[in-house]
Write a protein that holds these residues in place. Structure first.
Motif, short mmCIF file in Angstrom:
data_model
loop_
_atom_site.label_atom_id
_atom_site.label_comp_id
_atom_site.label_asym_id
_atom_site.label_seq_id
_atom_site.Cartn_x
_atom_site.Cartn_y
_atom_site.Cartn_z
N TYR A 77 31.53 32.51 22.79
CA TYR A 77 30.30 33.11 22.30
C TYR A 77 29.05 32.31 22.68
O TYR A 77 28.15 32.82 23.34
N LEU A 78 29.00 31.05 22.26
CA LEU A 78 27.77 30.28 22.44
C LEU A 78 27.44 30.02 23.91
O LEU A 78 26.29 30.17 24.33
N LEU A 79 28.43 29.63 24.70
CA LEU A 79 28.18 29.34 26.11
C LEU A 79 27.79 30.58 26.92
O LEU A 79 26.78 30.57 27.61
N PRO A 80 28.55 31.71 26.84
CA PRO A 80 28.14 32.88 27.64
C PRO A 80 26.77 33.44 27.25
O PRO A 80 26.05 33.97 28.09
N MET A 81 26.42 33.33 25.97
CA MET A 81 25.13 33.85 25.51
C MET A 81 23.99 32.88 25.78
O MET A 81 22.83 33.21 25.56
N GLY A 82 24.32 31.67 26.24
CA GLY A 82 23.28 30.68 26.53
C GLY A 82 22.64 30.12 25.29
O GLY A 82 21.49 29.68 25.33
N LYS A 83 23.36 30.09 24.18
CA LYS A 83 22.80 29.63 22.92
C LYS A 83 23.05 28.15 22.64
O LYS A 83 22.46 27.60 21.74
N ALA A 84 23.96 27.53 23.40
CA ALA A 84 24.28 26.12 23.16
C ALA A 84 24.75 25.46 24.44
O ALA A 84 25.10 26.14 25.41
N GLN A 85 24.76 24.13 24.41
CA GLN A 85 25.33 23.38 25.51
C GLN A 85 26.02 22.15 24.94
O GLN A 85 25.69 21.69 23.86
N LEU A 86 26.98 21.64 25.71
CA LEU A 86 27.73 20.47 25.28
C LEU A 86 26.82 19.24 25.28
O LEU A 86 25.92 19.12 26.10
N VAL A 87 27.08 18.34 24.33
CA VAL A 87 26.30 17.12 24.23
C VAL A 87 26.83 16.10 25.24
O VAL A 87 28.03 15.85 25.30
N THR A 88 25.92 15.56 26.01
CA THR A 88 26.27 14.51 26.97
C THR A 88 25.37 13.31 26.70
O THR A 88 24.31 13.46 26.06
N PRO A 89 25.74 12.12 27.16
CA PRO A 89 24.86 10.95 26.98
C PRO A 89 23.47 11.17 27.58
O PRO A 89 22.48 10.76 26.99
N GLN A 90 23.40 11.83 28.73
CA GLN A 90 22.10 12.11 29.36
C GLN A 90 21.26 13.03 28.47
O GLN A 90 20.06 12.81 28.31
N LEU A 91 21.89 14.04 27.89
CA LEU A 91 21.18 14.96 27.01
C LEU A 91 20.68 14.25 25.75
O LEU A 91 19.56 14.49 25.30
N LEU A 92 21.50 13.36 25.19
CA LEU A 92 21.08 12.59 24.02
C LEU A 92 19.88 11.71 24.34
O LEU A 92 18.95 11.59 23.54
N LYS A 93 19.86 11.13 25.53
CA LYS A 93 18.74 10.29 25.95
C LYS A 93 17.48 11.14 26.08
O LYS A 93 16.39 10.74 25.63
N GLU A 94 17.59 12.32 26.69
CA GLU A 94 16.44 13.21 26.84
C GLU A 94 15.92 13.66 25.48
O GLU A 94 14.71 13.75 25.28
N MET A 95 16.83 13.94 24.55
CA MET A 95 16.41 14.35 23.20
C MET A 95 15.65 13.23 22.51
O MET A 95 14.64 13.47 21.84
N LYS A 96 16.11 12.00 22.66
CA LYS A 96 15.44 10.85 22.04
C LYS A 96 14.04 10.67 22.61
O LYS A 96 13.08 10.45 21.86
N VAL A 97 13.90 10.80 23.93
CA VAL A 97 12.58 10.68 24.56
C VAL A 97 11.64 11.79 24.06
O VAL A 97 10.47 11.54 23.76
N GLU A 98 12.17 13.01 23.96
CA GLU A 98 11.36 14.14 23.48
C GLU A 98 10.93 13.94 22.03
O GLU A 98 9.78 14.21 21.67
N GLU A 99 11.83 13.43 21.18
CA GLU A 99 11.48 13.17 19.78
C GLU A 99 10.39 12.11 19.68
O GLU A 99 9.47 12.23 18.87
N GLU A 100 10.49 11.06 20.50
CA GLU A 100 9.47 10.01 20.49
C GLU A 100 8.13 10.57 20.94
O GLU A 100 7.09 10.21 20.39
N ARG A 101 8.14 11.46 21.94
CA ARG A 101 6.88 12.07 22.42
C ARG A 101 6.26 12.92 21.31
O ARG A 101 5.05 12.87 21.08
N ILE A 102 7.09 13.69 20.61
CA ILE A 102 6.58 14.54 19.53
C ILE A 102 6.02 13.69 18.40
O ILE A 102 4.95 14.00 17.85
#
Length: 196
Positions: A77-102
């Motif tokens: 469900y989630l993957l075919p509908m484009g509603k979620a993606q698997l968590v990877t170390p690179q994605l966690l790093k990008e999320m942290k940078v985005e949170e710091e920017r916000i």
């Protein structure tokens, strides 16, 4: 020859058909002369995936939330509908940078609101002239739009009238207005109403 085949088939069928005991808690032993063979029931392991939601999903979570969901739900469900993606170390790093920017942007906006509040409070009183009536009465009332126009004329600052909280003003005198510049910053300004 027929008797040899029948005895061979009865022997092989007894080896293929194990005898089970009535005790369900005890492990079952198969009749094997070389080594005992034990059978235990195994519980099926629930496979989960750590994901991040790309958008709000009803009864699951909000956008940007980290969740553990069942692998089948993610895959079907989630993957075919484009509603979620698997968590990877690179994605966690990008999320942290985005949170710091916000967070940095929020701090910057709050500091600007504090500076603007300081400007409004040090200016002194804003003067409003209205046509006078009997005693201290004035014709009409002073509205938030009037205060916004005066601030724009005196300080060359654009202020949204929705952030202005004024008491009801129908007489001459001095009043206090509040400007909600930020959820955590409120500027209090004085308003002097004169009759001409």
């Amino acid at each position: 020859m027929a008797s040899a085949l029948s005895s061979l088939s009865s022997t092989s069928s007894s080896l293929l058909h194990p005898t089970f005991t009535g005790n369900s808690k005890a492990p079952t032993q198969f009749p094997n002369k070389t080594a005992p063979f034990l059978v235990f029931a195994q519980k099926k392991a629930k496979k989960t995936r750590k994901i991040i939601l790309k958008e709000d999903v009803t009864d699951v979570g909000k956008q940007g939330q980290l969740l553990d969901v069942r692998a089948g739900f993610y895959r079907n469900y989630l993957l075919p509908m484009g509603k979620a993606q698997l968590v990877t170390p690179q994605l966690l790093k990008e999320m942290k940078v985005e949170e710091e920017r916000i967070e940095a942007e929020k701090r910057r906006v709050k500091e600007e609101a504090q500076q603007l509040a300081l400007i409004f409070e040090t200016v002194g009183a804003f003067k409003v002239k209205r046509k006078g009536g009997k005693g201290k009465q004035i014709f009409g009332s002073v509205t938030a739009q009037d205060l916004v126009d005066i601030i724009k004329a005196q300080l060359q600052r654009e202020v949204d009238k929705r952030i202005v909280e004024l008491p009801e003003i129908r007489e001459t005198g001095e009043y206090i207005a509040e400007l909600k510049l930020h959820p955590e910053v409120t500027a209090r300004v004085r308003v002097n109403v004169f009759a001409n």
